[in-house]
Design a protein around this motif. Structure first.
Motif, PDB file in Angstrom:
ATOM      1  N   ILE A 247       0.841  -1.202   0.000  1.00 51.26           N
ATOM      2  CA  ILE A 247       0.000   0.000   0.000  1.00 51.26           C
ATOM      3  C   ILE A 247       0.875   1.250   0.000  1.00 51.26           C
ATOM      4  CG2 ILE A 247      -1.603   1.379   1.399  1.00 51.26           C
ATOM      5  CD1 ILE A 247      -2.949  -1.214   2.224  1.00 51.26           C
ATOM      6  N   LEU A 248       1.896   1.254   0.820  1.00 55.04           N
ATOM      7  CA  LEU A 248       2.803   2.402   0.848  1.00 55.04           C
ATOM      8  C   LEU A 248       3.495   2.594  -0.497  1.00 55.04           C
ATOM      9  CD1 LEU A 248       4.409   1.979   4.389  1.00 55.04           C
ATOM     10  CD2 LEU A 248       2.877   3.815   3.649  1.00 55.04           C
ATOM     11  N   ALA A 249       3.895   1.494  -1.137  1.00 62.79           N
ATOM     12  CA  ALA A 249       4.543   1.585  -2.446  1.00 62.79           C
ATOM     13  C   ALA A 249       3.573   2.124  -3.494  1.00 62.79           C
ATOM     14  CB  ALA A 249       5.068   0.216  -2.863  1.00 62.79           C
ATOM     15  N   PHE A 250       2.323   1.683  -3.441  1.00 58.70           N
ATOM     16  CA  PHE A 250       1.299   2.145  -4.385  1.00 58.70           C
ATOM     17  C   PHE A 250       1.081   3.648  -4.247  1.00 58.70           C
ATOM     18  CE2 PHE A 250      -3.139   3.164  -5.305  1.00 58.70           C
ATOM     19  CZ  PHE A 250      -3.315   2.604  -6.554  1.00 58.70           C
ATOM     20  N   VAL A 251       0.907   4.096  -3.032  1.00 56.63           N
ATOM     21  CA  VAL A 251       0.672   5.526  -2.800  1.00 56.63           C
ATOM     22  C   VAL A 251       1.897   6.337  -3.201  1.00 56.63           C
ATOM     23  CG1 VAL A 251       0.249   7.279  -1.030  1.00 56.63           C
ATOM     24  CG2 VAL A 251      -1.019   5.121  -0.985  1.00 56.63           C
ATOM     25  N   ARG A 252       3.074   5.840  -2.845  1.00 55.94           N
ATOM     26  CA  ARG A 252       4.307   6.553  -3.172  1.00 55.94           C
ATOM     27  C   ARG A 252       4.488   6.689  -4.680  1.00 55.94           C
ATOM     28  NH1 ARG A 252       7.186   3.571  -0.352  1.00 55.94           N
ATOM     29  NH2 ARG A 252       8.078   2.162  -1.905  1.00 55.94           N
ATOM     30  N   ASP A 253       4.175   5.635  -5.411  1.00 52.51           N
ATOM     31  CA  ASP A 253       4.341   5.657  -6.859  1.00 52.51           C
ATOM     32  C   ASP A 253       3.300   6.558  -7.521  1.00 52.51           C
ATOM     33  OD1 ASP A 253       5.745   4.284  -9.220  1.00 52.51           O
ATOM     34  OD2 ASP A 253       3.633   3.978  -9.702  1.00 52.51           O
ATOM     35  N   CYS A 254       2.064   6.479  -7.045  1.00 47.83           N
ATOM     36  CA  CYS A 254       0.986   7.246  -7.673  1.00 47.83           C
ATOM     37  C   CYS A 254       1.093   8.740  -7.404  1.00 47.83           C
ATOM     38  CB  CYS A 254      -0.371   6.746  -7.191  1.00 47.83           C
ATOM     39  SG  CYS A 254      -0.794   5.091  -7.783  1.00 47.83           S
ATOM     40  N   ALA A 264      -6.888  14.148  -5.501  1.00 48.21           N
ATOM     41  CA  ALA A 264      -6.358  13.053  -6.314  1.00 48.21           C
ATOM     42  C   ALA A 264      -5.646  12.023  -5.437  1.00 48.21           C
ATOM     43  CB  ALA A 264      -5.402  13.591  -7.371  1.00 48.21           C
ATOM     44  N   GLY A 265      -4.838  12.493  -4.486  1.00 51.30           N
ATOM     45  CA  GLY A 265      -4.127  11.581  -3.604  1.00 51.30           C
ATOM     46  C   GLY A 265      -5.071  10.789  -2.724  1.00 51.30           C
ATOM     47  N   ASN A 266      -6.146  11.432  -2.283  1.00 51.52           N
ATOM     48  CA  ASN A 266      -7.119  10.761  -1.427  1.00 51.52           C
ATOM     49  C   ASN A 266      -7.854   9.665  -2.194  1.00 51.52           C
ATOM     50  OD1 ASN A 266      -8.248  10.985   1.371  1.00 51.52           O
ATOM     51  ND2 ASN A 266     -10.157  11.085   0.209  1.00 51.52           N
ATOM     52  N   ARG A 267      -8.170   9.921  -3.456  1.00 50.73           N
ATOM     53  CA  ARG A 267      -8.846   8.907  -4.276  1.00 50.73           C
ATOM     54  C   ARG A 267      -7.939   7.694  -4.492  1.00 50.73           C
ATOM     55  NH1 ARG A 267     -10.717  13.477  -7.145  1.00 50.73           N
ATOM     56  NH2 ARG A 267      -9.089  13.194  -8.730  1.00 50.73           N
ATOM     57  N   HIS A 303     -12.294   9.703   6.330  1.00 48.50           N
ATOM     58  CA  HIS A 303     -11.276  10.063   5.336  1.00 48.50           C
ATOM     59  C   HIS A 303     -11.882  10.299   3.950  1.00 48.50           C
ATOM     60  CE1 HIS A 303      -8.596   8.413   8.443  1.00 48.50           C
ATOM     61  NE2 HIS A 303      -7.619   9.059   7.839  1.00 48.50           N
ATOM     62  N   SER A 304     -13.207  10.271   3.871  1.00 50.35           N
ATOM     63  CA  SER A 304     -13.906  10.485   2.590  1.00 50.35           C
ATOM     64  C   SER A 304     -13.488   9.474   1.533  1.00 50.35           C
ATOM     65  CB  SER A 304     -13.665  11.921   2.077  1.00 50.35           C
ATOM     66  OG  SER A 304     -14.145  12.862   2.999  1.00 50.35           O
ATOM     67  N   PHE A 305     -13.331   8.208   1.959  1.00 53.80           N
ATOM     68  CA  PHE A 305     -13.045   7.136   1.017  1.00 53.80           C
ATOM     69  C   PHE A 305     -14.385   6.603   0.496  1.00 53.80           C
ATOM     70  CE2 PHE A 305      -8.957   5.949   3.551  1.00 53.80           C
ATOM     71  CZ  PHE A 305      -8.296   7.036   2.990  1.00 53.80           C
ATOM     72  N   ASP A 306     -14.913   7.264  -0.503  1.00 54.20           N
ATOM     73  CA  ASP A 306     -16.268   6.957  -0.964  1.00 54.20           C
ATOM     74  C   ASP A 306     -16.400   5.527  -1.475  1.00 54.20           C
ATOM     75  OD1 ASP A 306     -16.969   9.545  -0.330  1.00 54.20           O
ATOM     76  OD2 ASP A 306     -16.653  10.303  -2.370  1.00 54.20           O
ATOM     77  N   GLN A 307     -15.415   5.053  -2.228  1.00 52.84           N
ATOM     78  CA  GLN A 307     -15.480   3.707  -2.787  1.00 52.84           C
ATOM     79  C   GLN A 307     -15.513   2.665  -1.666  1.00 52.84           C
ATOM     80  OE1 GLN A 307     -13.212   1.107  -6.275  1.00 52.84           O
ATOM     81  NE2 GLN A 307     -12.092   2.680  -5.182  1.00 52.84           N
ATOM     82  N   CYS A 308     -14.667   2.845  -0.666  1.00 51.29           N
ATOM     83  CA  CYS A 308     -14.623   1.906   0.457  1.00 51.29           C
ATOM     84  C   CYS A 308     -15.914   1.956   1.264  1.00 51.29           C
ATOM     85  CB  CYS A 308     -13.434   2.217   1.360  1.00 51.29           C
ATOM     86  SG  CYS A 308     -11.818   1.789   0.662  1.00 51.29           S
ATOM     87  N   VAL A 309     -16.435   3.144   1.482  1.00 53.64           N
ATOM     88  CA  VAL A 309     -17.671   3.295   2.257  1.00 53.64           C
ATOM     89  C   VAL A 309     -18.823   2.559   1.583  1.00 53.64           C
ATOM     90  CG1 VAL A 309     -19.424   4.954   3.022  1.00 53.64           C
ATOM     91  CG2 VAL A 309     -16.999   5.440   3.386  1.00 53.64           C
ATOM     92  N   GLN A 310     -18.930   2.715   0.270  1.00 57.14           N
ATOM     93  CA  GLN A 310     -20.008   2.041  -0.458  1.00 57.14           C
ATOM     94  C   GLN A 310     -19.876   0.524  -0.370  1.00 57.14           C
ATOM     95  OE1 GLN A 310     -20.043   3.566  -4.469  1.00 57.14           O
ATOM     96  NE2 GLN A 310     -20.324   5.690  -3.814  1.00 57.14           N
ATOM     97  N   LYS A 311     -18.656   0.026  -0.495  1.00 56.54           N
ATOM     98  CA  LYS A 311     -18.444  -1.415  -0.449  1.00 56.54           C
ATOM     99  C   LYS A 311     -18.767  -1.964   0.937  1.00 56.54           C
ATOM    100  CE  LYS A 311     -17.221  -5.326  -2.250  1.00 56.54           C
ATOM    101  NZ  LYS A 311     -17.984  -5.925  -3.359  1.00 56.54           N
ATOM    102  N   ILE A 312     -18.322  -1.287   1.962  1.00 54.53           N
ATOM    103  CA  ILE A 312     -18.577  -1.759   3.323  1.00 54.53           C
ATOM    104  C   ILE A 312     -20.064  -1.730   3.626  1.00 54.53           C
ATOM    105  CG2 ILE A 312     -18.218  -1.220   5.772  1.00 54.53           C
ATOM    106  CD1 ILE A 312     -15.401  -0.233   4.919  1.00 54.53           C
ATOM    107  N   GLU A 313     -20.764  -0.716   3.141  1.00 57.62           N
ATOM    108  CA  GLU A 313     -22.208  -0.642   3.370  1.00 57.62           C
ATOM    109  C   GLU A 313     -22.924  -1.801   2.674  1.00 57.62           C
ATOM    110  OE1 GLU A 313     -25.933   0.409   4.654  1.00 57.62           O
ATOM    111  OE2 GLU A 313     -23.932   0.975   5.389  1.00 57.62           O
TER     112      GLU A 313
END
Length: 329
Positions: A247-254, A264-267, A303-313
């Motif tokens: 996860i850290l590598a993904f965020v660092r690269d993106c 953009a970083g939050n998405r 954290h306004s992670f909309d995609q994660c919130v929808q999936k968890i719901e």
């Protein structure tokens, strides 16, 4: 033992991993307390360094006694289609005019141990229970218990320098790693009685983060991962060092070193959590699972992670409707 412990600390490659003194000592003594039966099984959470512990122990041990780790150790990935010892040891090909023996990597270690009884050899079986251990490992289970021979083929003479059988080598160290899930097979008592079994469930994320190079660290993401980890622990769906590092590598690269606090970083961070952590969620209805889904949902909502919130719901609704939930539905 002290040399092994010191080397784990001083070796740059091994020092990247989090191994406690107890884990190193337990492995060492389990591999040495029985003169002719050196067999351990490491089970537990994926990504906690089970294979790495066996691999680095073998590498450092070989260096301490002055032998080449490449020639004295092998990591063999167990295939789900193994139904007999041929995938591990090889097999006799009698279709040729002159019989030949199709050797496999495991055979190199076994023969080396038999030919050089004063030197250590390490055979590491990765994902050992992807196939039924009682089938492909049967010659080992029998030989290590009765100290009898391992039969390799039925010819009277050697075939490609492979003898018909070898005496069980007391200098052969065998380690297997396993994960217990719907893709693997359980162990019989026949296997467990012959091995020392250790579980790896504890994950020290903070210690892992502190060992990373400064340029690879992201304190905001690290804090978030620790929060998510705390929610997942009670239902034993927490994640290991591999997931955290990726996860850290993904965020660092993106983000190319930029902030994850931008839209953009939050998405991207939302996508990383969705991709690497949420697929681990599954189980039957229980107070612990209900609490975990709510806790993870609250963190993602904060954290306004909309995609994660929808999936968890959607997973929460599935749990209410059917009494069971999973990411893949």
């Amino acid at each position: 033992m002290q040399q092994i412990k010191d080397t784990f600390v001083s070796d740059p490659e091994a020092a990247q991993y989090i191994f406690s003194d107890t884990q190193i000592q337990s492995l060492h003594h389990a591999w040495h307390c029985l003169d002719t039966k050196r067999f351990v099984i490491l089970s537990g959470l994926s990504g906690t360094g089970k294979t790495a512990l066996l691999r680095h122990y073998a590498r450092l041990y070989c260096k301490l006694v002055g032998v080449d780790p490449e020639k004295h150790s092998a990591v063999v990935a167990v295939s789900p289609d193994w139904r007999d010892p041929s995938g591990l040891l090889g097999y006799l090909n009698a279709l040729h005019a002159d019989p030949t023996f199709q050797a496999e990597p495991g055979l190199r270690i076994v023969l080396g141990a038999a030919r050089n009884p004063e030197l250590p050899y390490f055979l590491i079986l990765d994902e050992m229970n992807m196939a039924r251990v009682e089938r492909y490992f049967a010659p080992f289970l029998s030989a290590m218990e009765i100290k009898g021979p391992i039969v390799l083929h039925s010819n009277e003479d050697n075939v490609n320098d492979v003898p018909p059988s070898i005496t069980w080598p007391r200098n052969l160290f065998i380690g297997g790693t396993v994960n217990m899930d719907e893709t693997t097979h359980p162990f019989s008592d026949k296997v467990l009685d012959r091995a020392f079994t250790f579980e790896f469930w504890d994950v020290d994320l903070q210690g892992y983060f502190e060992r990373q190079p400064a340029e690879h660290r992201n304190t905001a993401v690290e804090k978030l991962l620790i929060q998510l980890q705390e929610q997942l622990k009670p239902i034993r769906r927490h994640f290991g060092y591999r997931v955290a590092g990726e996860i850290l590598a993904f965020v660092r690269d993106c983000t190319d070193g930029g902030s994850v606090t931008t839209d953009a970083g939050n998405r991207l961070l939302d996508q990383a959590i969705f991709s690497k952590i949420l697929p681990r969620l599954r189980g039957e209805e229980s107070p612990a699972l209900i609490t975990a889904l709510k806790g993870i949902g609250d963190i993602c909502r904060d954290h306004s992670f909309d995609q994660c919130v929808q999936k968890i719901e959607s997973m929460r609704q599935q749990l209410v409707a059917t009494g069971i939930t999973r990411f893949w539905s």
